[in-house]
Design a protein around this motif. Structure first.
Motif, PDB file in Angstrom:
ATOM      1  N   ASN A 244       0.804  -1.227   0.000  1.00 24.99           N
ATOM      2  CA  ASN A 244       0.000   0.000   0.000  1.00 24.99           C
ATOM      3  C   ASN A 244       0.836   1.276   0.000  1.00 24.99           C
ATOM      4  O   ASN A 244       0.459   2.284   0.590  1.00 24.99           O
ATOM      5  CB  ASN A 244      -0.968   0.010   1.194  1.00 24.99           C
ATOM      6  N   VAL A 245       1.967   1.229  -0.673  1.00 23.87           N
ATOM      7  CA  VAL A 245       2.844   2.395  -0.801  1.00 23.87           C
ATOM      8  C   VAL A 245       2.591   3.062  -2.141  1.00 23.87           C
ATOM      9  O   VAL A 245       2.492   2.398  -3.174  1.00 23.87           O
ATOM     10  CB  VAL A 245       4.326   1.987  -0.671  1.00 23.87           C
ATOM     11  N   THR A 246       2.493   4.390  -2.124  1.00 26.07           N
ATOM     12  CA  THR A 246       2.366   5.171  -3.347  1.00 26.07           C
ATOM     13  C   THR A 246       3.554   6.121  -3.447  1.00 26.07           C
ATOM     14  O   THR A 246       3.851   6.866  -2.496  1.00 26.07           O
ATOM     15  CB  THR A 246       1.072   5.991  -3.361  1.00 26.07           C
ATOM     16  N   ILE A 247       4.232   6.087  -4.597  1.00 31.28           N
ATOM     17  CA  ILE A 247       5.350   6.993  -4.856  1.00 31.28           C
ATOM     18  C   ILE A 247       5.096   7.629  -6.214  1.00 31.28           C
ATOM     19  O   ILE A 247       5.106   6.931  -7.242  1.00 31.28           O
ATOM     20  CB  ILE A 247       6.701   6.242  -4.860  1.00 31.28           C
ATOM     21  N   GLY A 248       4.848   8.934  -6.239  1.00 26.08           N
ATOM     22  CA  GLY A 248       4.518   9.539  -7.522  1.00 26.08           C
ATOM     23  C   GLY A 248       4.371  11.047  -7.453  1.00 26.08           C
ATOM     24  O   GLY A 248       4.896  11.702  -6.548  1.00 26.08           O
ATOM     25  N   GLN A 249       3.620  11.607  -8.413  1.00 26.30           N
ATOM     26  CA  GLN A 249       3.422  13.044  -8.494  1.00 26.30           C
ATOM     27  C   GLN A 249       2.528  13.546  -7.366  1.00 26.30           C
ATOM     28  O   GLN A 249       1.630  12.838  -6.912  1.00 26.30           O
ATOM     29  CB  GLN A 249       2.774  13.415  -9.833  1.00 26.30           C
ATOM     30  N   ARG A 250       2.783  14.798  -6.977  1.00 30.80           N
ATOM     31  CA  ARG A 250       1.923  15.412  -5.973  1.00 30.80           C
ATOM     32  C   ARG A 250       0.680  15.985  -6.624  1.00 30.80           C
ATOM     33  O   ARG A 250      -0.400  15.979  -6.034  1.00 30.80           O
ATOM     34  CB  ARG A 250       2.680  16.524  -5.236  1.00 30.80           C
TER      35      ARG A 250
ATOM     36  N   PRO B 182       4.642   0.173   5.338  1.00 29.09           N
ATOM     37  CA  PRO B 182       3.294   0.007   4.777  1.00 29.09           C
ATOM     38  C   PRO B 182       2.479   1.297   4.834  1.00 29.09           C
ATOM     39  O   PRO B 182       2.515   2.030   5.817  1.00 29.09           O
ATOM     40  CB  PRO B 182       2.673  -1.071   5.690  1.00 29.09           C
ATOM     41  N   GLY B 183       1.753   1.549   3.745  1.00 34.71           N
ATOM     42  CA  GLY B 183       0.829   2.675   3.721  1.00 34.71           C
ATOM     43  C   GLY B 183       1.456   4.040   3.544  1.00 34.71           C
ATOM     44  O   GLY B 183       0.749   5.051   3.600  1.00 34.71           O
ATOM     45  N   ALA B 184       2.752   4.109   3.300  1.00 34.75           N
ATOM     46  CA  ALA B 184       3.408   5.409   3.120  1.00 34.75           C
ATOM     47  C   ALA B 184       3.043   6.005   1.764  1.00 34.75           C
ATOM     48  O   ALA B 184       2.851   5.288   0.784  1.00 34.75           O
ATOM     49  CB  ALA B 184       4.918   5.264   3.237  1.00 34.75           C
ATOM     50  N   ILE B 185       2.958   7.326   1.725  1.00 31.40           N
ATOM     51  CA  ILE B 185       2.703   8.060   0.484  1.00 31.40           C
ATOM     52  C   ILE B 185       3.822   9.082   0.325  1.00 31.40           C
ATOM     53  O   ILE B 185       4.041   9.926   1.196  1.00 31.40           O
ATOM     54  CB  ILE B 185       1.339   8.758   0.520  1.00 31.40           C
TER      55      ILE B 185
ATOM     56  N   GLY C 147       2.490   4.493   7.219  1.00 28.78           N
ATOM     57  CA  GLY C 147       1.449   5.510   7.254  1.00 28.78           C
ATOM     58  C   GLY C 147       1.916   6.933   7.066  1.00 28.78           C
ATOM     59  O   GLY C 147       1.100   7.855   7.121  1.00 28.78           O
ATOM     60  N   THR C 148       3.180   7.151   6.803  1.00 20.72           N
ATOM     61  CA  THR C 148       3.697   8.506   6.617  1.00 20.72           C
ATOM     62  C   THR C 148       3.214   9.099   5.310  1.00 20.72           C
ATOM     63  O   THR C 148       3.167   8.420   4.286  1.00 20.72           O
ATOM     64  CB  THR C 148       5.238   8.492   6.637  1.00 20.72           C
ATOM     65  N   VAL C 149       2.851  10.373   5.330  1.00 21.30           N
ATOM     66  CA  VAL C 149       2.540  11.112   4.109  1.00 21.30           C
ATOM     67  C   VAL C 149       3.626  12.164   3.951  1.00 21.30           C
ATOM     68  O   VAL C 149       3.698  13.130   4.722  1.00 21.30           O
ATOM     69  CB  VAL C 149       1.153  11.773   4.182  1.00 21.30           C
ATOM     70  N   LEU C 150       4.483  11.958   2.953  1.00 15.10           N
ATOM     71  CA  LEU C 150       5.711  12.753   2.851  1.00 15.10           C
ATOM     72  C   LEU C 150       5.727  13.574   1.573  1.00 15.10           C
ATOM     73  O   LEU C 150       5.581  13.030   0.475  1.00 15.10           O
ATOM     74  CB  LEU C 150       6.921  11.808   2.886  1.00 15.10           C
ATOM     75  N   SER C 151       5.932  14.883   1.723  1.00 20.91           N
ATOM     76  CA  SER C 151       5.997  15.769   0.560  1.00 20.91           C
ATOM     77  C   SER C 151       7.076  16.835   0.754  1.00 20.91           C
ATOM     78  O   SER C 151       6.978  17.932   0.220  1.00 20.91           O
ATOM     79  CB  SER C 151       4.648  16.429   0.305  1.00 20.91           C
ATOM     80  N   ARG C 152       8.101  16.494   1.537  1.00 22.29           N
ATOM     81  CA  ARG C 152       9.208  17.424   1.746  1.00 22.29           C
ATOM     82  C   ARG C 152      10.523  16.636   1.771  1.00 22.29           C
ATOM     83  O   ARG C 152      10.522  15.430   1.985  1.00 22.29           O
ATOM     84  CB  ARG C 152       9.047  18.194   3.068  1.00 22.29           C
TER      85      ARG C 152
ATOM     86  N   GLY D 200       4.605  10.355  10.487  1.00 20.63           N
ATOM     87  CA  GLY D 200       3.544  11.326  10.687  1.00 20.63           C
ATOM     88  C   GLY D 200       2.856  11.783   9.424  1.00 20.63           C
ATOM     89  O   GLY D 200       3.238  11.443   8.313  1.00 20.63           O
ATOM     90  N   VAL D 201       1.786  12.585   9.640  1.00 29.12           N
ATOM     91  CA  VAL D 201       1.012  13.185   8.554  1.00 29.12           C
ATOM     92  C   VAL D 201       0.840  14.667   8.887  1.00 29.12           C
ATOM     93  O   VAL D 201       0.071  15.007   9.784  1.00 29.12           O
ATOM     94  CB  VAL D 201      -0.368  12.508   8.409  1.00 29.12           C
ATOM     95  N   PRO D 202       1.559  15.555   8.252  1.00 26.63           N
ATOM     96  CA  PRO D 202       2.571  15.289   7.232  1.00 26.63           C
ATOM     97  C   PRO D 202       3.849  14.718   7.855  1.00 26.63           C
ATOM     98  O   PRO D 202       4.108  14.891   9.047  1.00 26.63           O
ATOM     99  CB  PRO D 202       2.822  16.675   6.626  1.00 26.63           C
ATOM    100  N   GLY D 203       4.631  14.045   7.020  1.00 26.92           N
ATOM    101  CA  GLY D 203       5.847  13.407   7.510  1.00 26.92           C
ATOM    102  C   GLY D 203       6.882  14.416   7.983  1.00 26.92           C
ATOM    103  O   GLY D 203       7.065  15.468   7.376  1.00 26.92           O
TER     104      GLY D 203
END
Length: 208
Positions: free
Chosen positions: A128-134, A153-156, A172-177, A187-190
């Motif tokens: 359940n990992v997604t790696i791609g465009q924001r 698992p579950g990281a974006i 479960g991390t949501v990372l955009s930095r 964390g969310v955001p990571g």
């Protein structure tokens, strides 16, 4: 936890799929001591390997197309059919435009989506990992991920960010930095919760 095996310091560089297999054998079987029958059974039955092999074949098909359009189109058609099967049966989609270095270890295939990102050697990707465009805010950039990175698992992971080598992205991390090397992120955001984090045991067997 799988066993930690260290490859010989002078081991020659392998082809990408060969290195992926060596890592899988070392992580899940008995490494170089694995019997031929167990290796064959692994090749035939391990769905995670099938997903990785399909991705590597897609990369190969694109290289063939650059040399010969006719042959390339044949291989691309085969990859399209194989990839459709992988996507619908295993629920895993790895773009052939992704640049994933050797030693790729897909721990659990279900729900994995990887776009045209750059991923270094000895990556570990869980389900359940997604790696791609924001996409939001007009950011169509893609992540660049260093060597020896563990993704739970579950990281974006999205956007034109850089994740340093030996980083660990918690479940479960949501990372955009951007993330510095050797960091533990959660964390969310990571965000970085620990610096100088040692993820070697989590990586398991690695290839040179």
């Amino acid at each position: 936890m799988f066993r930690q095996l260290t490859p010989p310091a002078a081991a020659p560089r392998r082809g990408a799929l060969s290195a992926d297999l060596a890592r899988m054998y070392g992580s899940f079987l008995q490494g170089e001591q694995t019997s031929l029958s167990k290796k064959i059974a692994f090749l035939l039955t391990n769905s995670e390997f099938h997903c990785v092999a399909c991705y590597r074949f897609g990369r190969f098909a694109n290289r063939v197309k650059r040399r010969s359009v006719v042959s390339g189109l044949l291989f691309l058609a085969i990859h399209r059919i194989w990839n459709r099967w992988v996507t619908h049966i295993h629920h895993c989609e790895i773009s052939p435009r992704a640049q994933i270095a050797p030693g790729f270890l897909l721990m659990h295939r279900t729900g994995v989506i990887i776009g045209a990102a750059k991923i270094g050697r000895n990556a570990v990707i869980h389900q359940n990992v997604t790696i791609g465009q924001r996409v939001s805010g007009g950011d169509h950039g893609l992540p660049t991920i260093g060597d020896n990175v563990w993704v739970g698992p579950g990281a974006i992971i999205t956007g034109a960010i850089v994740i340093g080598g030996d980083a660990t992205i918690s479940a479960g991390t949501v990372l955009s930095r951007d993330v510095p090397a050797h960091s533990l992120v959660a964390g969310v955001p990571g965000r970085v919760v620990t610096q100088n984090y040692d993820n070697r045991e989590m990586l398991g067997h690695v290839v040179a």
